[in-house]
Design an enzyme around this catalytic site. Structure first.
Site: not given
Ligand code: NAD
Ligand code: DAU
Length: 380
Positions: A137-139, A186, A190
Site C-alpha cells: 500500500t501507499d500508506e 496497519y 504492511k
Molecule cells: P480485504 O480486507 O477486502 O481482504 C483481505 C482478504 O484476506 C480477505 O478475504 C480475508 O479473509 C483474507 N485474510 C485475512 N487474514 C488472512 C489470513 N491470516 N490467512 C488467509 N487469508 C486471510 O482487503 P483488500 O482491500 O482487498 O486488500 C488486499 C490487499 O491489498 C491487502 O494486502 C492490502 O494491504 C492491499 N491494498 C489494499 C488497498 C485498498 O484500497 N483496499 C490499496 C492498496 C493495497
Molecule cells: O491507501 C491505500 C489504503 O486505502 C489501503 O492500504 C487500505 O487497506 C484501505 O483501507 C485504504 O485506507 P484508508 O484509510 O484511506 O481508507 P478508508 O476507506 O478507511 O478511508 C478513506 C478516507 O475516508 C480516510 O481519510 C478516512 C475517511 N473516512 C473513512 C471512513 C470509513 C471517513 O471520513 N469516515 C468513515 O466512516
C-alpha cells in the site's frame, strides 16, 4: 491436465483479491489458480460466485500463518508463483486491535515467504521461473502535506502523468524511492511485511516483487471502507460519519485497473523492483462524499443533493494521514500501464453496482454470511 503455471493467490475472497482471481482464472485458462483465504469477516466467497465452477480454479480455506499447511499446499499444487494479498486491511480496526495486524500482515507474510523458500529450494530448478509478488500500500510512505504552487488554487492539474485529469492537492508525491514512514498499526504492519519480502530477495536470492498502490474503489469492497459504507448509508438515509473536517486527501483507483496492473507486473515486472500504482486522481474526502451522495440520489430517482444533510462531522481518526498521492509514472513509462477509467465513470459504475447488488450488501451487513460460510466450509 498439466497446467502451464500453478499460482497461489492469497486473500482471493477479499475485495481486490477477488478481482485478481477473476482476471487470472478467466484470462489464463492454462494456469491453475489456487485461492488461499481464511475467510475472516472480510472474506466472502460470494465475491467469486461467477467463477467458482471454473475448471482451473480451486479454493482452499486456510490461514497464511499456518506455516506447515502452507508448505503442504505449495507441494501439493507445485506452486511456482505467488500473488500475496491476504491481510488485515482496515486502518480503524488496526487502531483497536494492532496484534491481529502484526500476526496476519507480518508473521503471515513471513510464514508464506519461508514456506515458499523451503519448497522452491527443495526443487532441482530452485528459484528458476518462480516469483513471490507482494501487494502493498501507499500508506507505508506516511503522509504528504497539502500545498500548492503560488497563485494556483487547489486542486491543480500537474503534468506528472499522461492523463489530462491529474488533480493534485500538493507538490510532493510518493515515489518508489520515498522513505518509509508509516503512522498507523496497519501501515506499520504492511511496511514490516514489505521489508521481509525484500530481505528474502537480498538474503536468499528469492525472486520477489513489491507494488504499493493507492486507495481502490469498486464492486465487492467490504462496507466498512468509505465508499461502500457511505453508498449503503445514503440508500438507508443513515448519517455519514465524516472524520475531522473531511479535508484529508486520497488518490483513488478503480479496482479493475489495479488488477490489470498486477497482471502486467506479475508477467513483465523486473524481479526485486518496486512499482507504485495509482490513479493520479486525488480527492478531498468531503468533495468525494458529495459526488457519491449526488450519484446515489440521481440513480435512486431522488432529487440530486437531497441527502447532503446526512453529512455528520465526527471525531477524527487518531493519527489520520492528511494526504496520499502516488506517482505511478515508472509503471506507465516502463510497462505502459495507465488507468483505463476516468473517475466520473468509475464512481457511476461503482454506485450502480452496489445499488443493483443490495442482496450482497444485506448479507454482509446482517451478519448472516459469516454463519453461512462457516457451516458451508466447516472441516474443509
Ligand atoms: P480485504 O480486507 O477486502 O481482504 C483481505 C482478504 O484476506 C480477505 O478475504 C480475508 O479473509 C483474507 N485474510 C485475512 N487474514 C488472512 C489470513 N491470516 N490467512 C488467509 N487469508 C486471510 O482487503 P483488500 O482491500 O482487498 O486488500 C488486499 C490487499 O491489498 C491487502 O494486502 C492490502 O494491504 C492491499 N491494498 C489494499 C488497498 C485498498 O484500497 N483496499 C490499496 C492498496 C493495497
Ligand atoms: O491507501 C491505500 C489504503 O486505502 C489501503 O492500504 C487500505 O487497506 C484501505 O483501507 C485504504 O485506507 P484508508 O484509510 O484511506 O481508507 P478508508 O476507506 O478507511 O478511508 C478513506 C478516507 O475516508 C480516510 O481519510 C478516512 C475517511 N473516512 C473513512 C471512513 C470509513 C471517513 O471520513 N469516515 C468513515 O466512516
Amino acid at each position: 491436465m498439466a497446467y502451464k503455471r500453478n499460482l497461489l493467490i492469497t486473500g482471493g475472497a477479499g475485495f481486490i483479491g477477488s478481482h485478481v482471481v477473476r482476471l487470472f482464472v478467466t484470462k489464463y485458462p492454462d494456469y491453475r489458480i489456487i485461492n488461499l483465504d481464511k475467510l475472516t469477516y472480510a472474506g466472502n466467497l460470494a465475491n467469486l460466485s461467477d467463477i467458482e465452477q471454473a475448471p482451473n480454479y480451486t479454493f482452499v480455506r486456510g490461514d497464511i500463518c499456518d506455516f506447515e499447511a502452507v508448505g503442504e499446499l505449495m507441494q501439493r499444487y507445485e506452486i511456482d508463483g505467488i500473488i500475496h494479498l491476504a491481510a488485515e486491511s482496515h486502518v480503524d480496526r488496526s487502531i483497536r486491535d494492532p496484534f491481529t495486524f502484526a500476526r496476519t500482515n507480518v508473521l503471515g507474510t513471513l510464514s508464506l515467504l519461508e514456506a515458499a523458500r523451503r519448497y522452491w529450494e527443495s526443487r532441482p530448478e530452485r528459484f528458476e521461473g518462480k516469483l513471490f509478488y507482494h501487494i502493498s500500500t501507499d500508506e507505508v510512505y506516511g503522509a504528504l502535506e497539502l500545498s500548492h504552487p503560488e497563485g494556483v488554487e487547489p486542486p491543480f492539474t500537474t503534468t506528472a502523468s499522461s492523463s489530462e485529469h491529474h488533480l493534485a492537492y500538493g507538490t510532493e508525491f510518493f515515489y518508489e524511492t520515498t522513505k518509509y514512514n508509516p503512522h498507523s498499526p496497519y501501515s506499520a504492519s504492511k511496511a514490516s511485511s514489505d521489508h521481509f519480502v525484500r530481505a528474502y530477495h537480498d538474503t536468499y536470492g528469492m525472486p520477489t516483487l513489491v507494488t504499493n498502490c493507492s486507495n481502490n474503489y469498486g464492486p465487492y469492497q467490504f462496507p466498512e471502507k468509505l465508499i461502500p459504507l457511505f453508498i449503503n448509508n445514503i440508500r438507508h438515509r443513515k448519517p455519514l460519519p465524516v472524520y475531522g473536517k473531511g479535508e484529508n486527501v486520497r488518490d483513488w483507483l478503480y479496482v479493475e485497473d489495479h488488477a490489470r496492473a498486477i497482471d502486467l507486473i506479475f508477467h513483465r515486472g523486473k524481479v526485486a523492483e518496486t512499482y507504485n500504482i495509482g490513479g493520479f486522481n486525488e480527492w478531498k474526502n468531503i468533495d468525494l462524499i458529495k459526488v457519491v451522495i449526488k450519484t446515489v440520489d440521481r440513480l435512486l430517482g431522488r432529487t440530486e443533493g437531497e441527502d447532503l444533510d446526512l453529512i455528520t462531522y465526527v471525531t477524527d481518526r487518531p493519527g489520520h494521514d492528511m494526504r496520499y498521492a502516488i506517482d505511478s509514472s515508472k509503471l506507465q513509462r516502463e510497462l505502459g500501464w495507465e488507468p483505463s477509467l476516468q473517475f466520473e465513470e468509475g464512481i457511476e459504475k461503482t454506485v450502480r453496482w452496489y445499488l443493483d447488488n443490495q442482496a450482497w450488501m444485506d448479507n454482509i451487513t446482517s451478519g448472516d454470511y459469516e454463519k453461512y460460510y462457516d457451516e458451508m466450509y466447516r472441516g474443509r
